[in-house]
Design an enzyme around this catalytic site. Structure first.
Site, short mmCIF file in Angstrom:
data_model
loop_
_atom_site.label_atom_id
_atom_site.label_comp_id
_atom_site.label_asym_id
_atom_site.label_seq_id
_atom_site.Cartn_x
_atom_site.Cartn_y
_atom_site.Cartn_z
N GLY A 29 0.58 -12.18 5.46
CA GLY A 29 0.24 -12.69 4.13
C GLY A 29 -0.31 -14.09 4.32
O GLY A 29 -0.58 -14.50 5.45
N GLN A 30 -0.44 -14.88 3.25
CA GLN A 30 -1.07 -16.19 3.38
C GLN A 30 -0.28 -17.11 4.30
O GLN A 30 -0.84 -17.71 5.22
CB GLN A 30 -1.20 -16.85 2.00
CG GLN A 30 -2.10 -18.11 2.04
CD GLN A 30 -2.24 -18.76 0.67
OE1 GLN A 30 -1.53 -18.39 -0.25
NE2 GLN A 30 -3.14 -19.71 0.55
N ALA A 32 2.65 -16.08 5.88
CA ALA A 32 3.70 -15.27 6.50
C ALA A 32 3.09 -14.26 7.44
O ALA A 32 1.95 -13.83 7.26
CB ALA A 32 4.50 -14.55 5.41
N LYS A 49 9.96 -10.81 8.23
CA LYS A 49 8.88 -11.58 7.59
C LYS A 49 9.11 -13.05 7.93
O LYS A 49 10.08 -13.66 7.46
CB LYS A 49 8.87 -11.36 6.08
CG LYS A 49 7.74 -12.12 5.37
CD LYS A 49 7.76 -11.91 3.87
CE LYS A 49 6.62 -12.66 3.19
NZ LYS A 49 6.66 -12.51 1.70
N ASP A 146 2.27 -8.29 -8.32
CA ASP A 146 1.24 -8.07 -7.29
C ASP A 146 1.21 -6.60 -6.87
O ASP A 146 1.06 -6.27 -5.70
CB ASP A 146 1.52 -8.97 -6.07
CG ASP A 146 0.28 -9.15 -5.19
OD1 ASP A 146 0.44 -9.58 -4.03
OD2 ASP A 146 -0.84 -8.84 -5.66
C1 LIG Z 1 4.23 -9.43 3.14
O1 LIG Z 1 5.34 -9.70 2.31
C2 LIG Z 1 6.39 -8.82 2.37
C3 LIG Z 1 6.47 -7.75 3.24
C4 LIG Z 1 7.61 -6.95 3.21
C5 LIG Z 1 7.71 -5.83 4.12
C6 LIG Z 1 8.94 -5.18 4.30
C7 LIG Z 1 9.03 -4.15 5.18
C8 LIG Z 1 7.89 -3.79 5.88
N1 LIG Z 1 7.68 -2.83 6.79
C9 LIG Z 1 6.38 -2.88 7.16
C10 LIG Z 1 5.77 -3.90 6.44
C11 LIG Z 1 4.39 -4.26 6.50
C12 LIG Z 1 3.52 -3.56 7.34
C13 LIG Z 1 2.17 -3.90 7.33
C14 LIG Z 1 1.67 -4.90 6.50
C15 LIG Z 1 2.59 -5.57 5.71
C16 LIG Z 1 2.12 -6.66 4.79
O2 LIG Z 1 1.85 -7.80 5.53
N2 LIG Z 1 0.97 -6.24 4.03
C17 LIG Z 1 1.23 -6.42 2.68
C18 LIG Z 1 -0.09 -6.77 2.02
N3 LIG Z 1 0.13 -7.88 1.16
C19 LIG Z 1 0.18 -9.13 1.96
C20 LIG Z 1 -0.98 -7.89 0.24
C21 LIG Z 1 3.92 -5.26 5.69
N4 LIG Z 1 6.72 -4.46 5.66
N5 LIG Z 1 6.61 -5.48 4.81
C22 LIG Z 1 8.65 -7.21 2.32
C23 LIG Z 1 8.57 -8.29 1.47
C24 LIG Z 1 7.45 -9.08 1.50
O3 LIG Z 1 7.33 -10.17 0.65
#
Ligand SMILES: COc1cc(-c2ccc3ncc(-c4cccc([C@@H](O)NCCN(C)C)c4)n3n2)ccc1O
Length: 290
Positions: A29-30, A32, A49, A146
């Site tokens: 993310g931005q 993270a 994260k 979001d």
């Molecule tokens: C990115 O922020 C979060 C991710 C997650 C999360 C939790 C379990 C988990 N398993 C796999 C993933 C995952 C796998 C690929 C990409 C991402 C994420 O970075 N993409 C989300 C797109 N968003 C940033 C628009 C997250 N996640 N992401 C939970 C809370 C968050 O605020």
């Protein structure tokens, strides 16, 4: 943890790497990055994260501890099969690390990209899960703000079980406190976000309308050539079902979308209205009320 009670997380000061093996990055993310990690004691895999902390109040890089605590507080208050679970929180000088349920089936977005679109029965099965997760959020006065295909992830490679992730913009709606000036991804934001009007649970319902439109057609209802055009289309609620991909779409499905893509948040279908909508919960012959 009692229903609705936040599970308070004390941010652990221990060295994260003492307890977890850190794996490859799986997303970002931005401020993270999300990495796979494995708890040494059990060999169970999680998503970690890693959130960069602001070094000073005036810094433009990183998130404030208040913003981070907000996401932790929200994630710790919810417990639902369609929402990713938070298990632990670590912190050091530069980062806060959220230990989360690993969701490794990829983004619904990728699933869609490989299929272009899904048939109505498949769309309904995904939507029921999204609606059940959002019902849980709204029952706890939490808005996600979001909701979009990238934040809807499939539990496993061959699974159609869905989890809502990324609570970085989510908010608790406190009595009498207006939530404004939060901006998600232009394509999915409601008119009240474009116009800096108060946000509410109906703001999430608009995004569900956009997601449904994309699920059924592969087209994005308000997407313009640039951000300004997209926001203008949203503000004007300028969309149609002319896209040839709606040629075989049922009237019930279109009615479901039309009940959500309404400018006035008070007129928009609630998550309860959606769960009762005949497209989502068809009335069986035997149940038909005479
Ligand atoms: C990115 O922020 C979060 C991710 C997650 C999360 C939790 C379990 C988990 N398993 C796999 C993933 C995952 C796998 C690929 C990409 C991402 C994420 O970075 N993409 C989300 C797109 N968003 C940033 C628009 C997250 N996640 N992401 C939970 C809370 C968050 O605020």
């Amino acid at each position: 943890m009692k229903h609705g009670q936040s599970m308070e997380f004390n941010f652990k000061q221990d060295n994260f790497e003492e307890f977890y093996h850190i794996g490859e990055p799986i997303g970002s993310g931005q401020f993270a990055v999300v990495r796979k990690c494995k708890l040494k004691e059990t060999n169970v895999e999680y998503a970690a994260k890693f959130i960069k902390r602001k070094r000073t109040k005036s810094s433009r890089r990183g998130l404030s501890i208040e913003d981070i605590q907000r996401e932790v507080s929200i994630l710790s208050a919810i417990d639902h099969e369609n929402i990713v679970k938070l298990y632990d929180v670590y912190e050091n000088k530069s980062e806060v690390i959220l230990v989360l349920e690993l969701v490794c089936g990829g983004e619904l977005f990728q699933f869609l990209a490989e299929r272009e679109k899904v048939n109505e029965d498949e769309a309904v099965e995904f939507l029921k899960q999204i609606l059940e997760g959002v019902r849980h959020l709204h029952e706890h006065s939490i808005v996600h703000l979001d909701l979009k295909p990238e934040n809807l992830m499939l539990l496993g490679q061959n699974s159609t079980r869905l989890k809502i992730i990324d609570f970085g913009l989510s908010r608790k709606l406190d009595e009498g406190v207006e939530v404004k000036d939060i901006t998600g991804t232009p394509e999915f934001v409601a008119p009240e976000i474009v116009n800096y009007d108060p946000l509410c649970t109906a703001t999430d319902m608009w995004s569900i309308g956009v997601i449904t439109y994309i699920l059924l057609s592969g087209c994005s209802p308000f997407l313009g050539d640039d951000k300004q055009e997209t926001l203008a289309n949203i503000s004007a609620v300028d969309f149609s079902f002319d896209c040839e991909d709606f040629a075989n779409t049922s009237l019930l499905a279109k009615n479901f979308i039309q009940g959500l893509l309404l400018r006035n948040p008070n007129e928009r279908a609630t998550v309860y209205d959606c769960l009762r909508h005949p497209w989502i919960r068809p009335v069986k012959e035997s149940q038909a009320q005479c």
